[in-house]
Design a protein around this motif. Structure first.
Motif: not given
Length: 119
Positions: A41-50, A61-74
């Motif tokens: 709320p009240g802030k700009q949208r920011e990219l978290v992970a790709r 930087d603010s989420v490194k070592d805390r968030f993990t992005i992964s994909r399951d193409d199937a």
């Protein structure tokens, strides 16, 4: 028709964990890069992970070592595992996809899922 649907948001205490899902339909998923954004709320949208189609990842930087992005193409799903959550992680989280080889040719967004970190 392309559709992205986010799920997994909710209320969690500081230090807790959540896993978000972004499920896609109507596109050649494995040929798309997927991004997670958040907007507090009240802030700009920011990219978290790709995650690129070859599964190379990027994190703000603010989420490194805390968030993990992964994909399951199937399953046409991208996950965002969030650990050690902080109150400042509270936001609406949305996913975005675009073709890997032609990133400006198309742009798809989900509607978002609310994540609230509070005691």
């Amino acid at each position: 028709q392309v559709e992205l649907v986010e799920s997994g948001g909710g209320l969690v205490e500081p230090g807790g964990s959540l896993t978000l899902s972004c499920t896609a339909s109507g596109l050649r998923f494995r040929f798309h890069d997927i991004e997670w954004y958040r907007q507090a709320p009240g802030k700009q949208r920011e990219l978290v992970a790709r995650i690129f189609s070859g599964s190379i990842t990027y994190y703000t930087d603010s989420v490194k070592d805390r968030f993990t992005i992964s994909r399951d193409d199937a399953k046409n799903v991208v996950y965002l595992q969030m650990t050690s959550l902080k109150t400042e992680d509270t936001a609406v989280y949305s996913c975005r996809s675009y073709p890997s080889l032609r990133p400006t040719s198309a742009d798809y967004w989900g509607r978002g899922t609310q994540v609230t970190v509070s005691s």
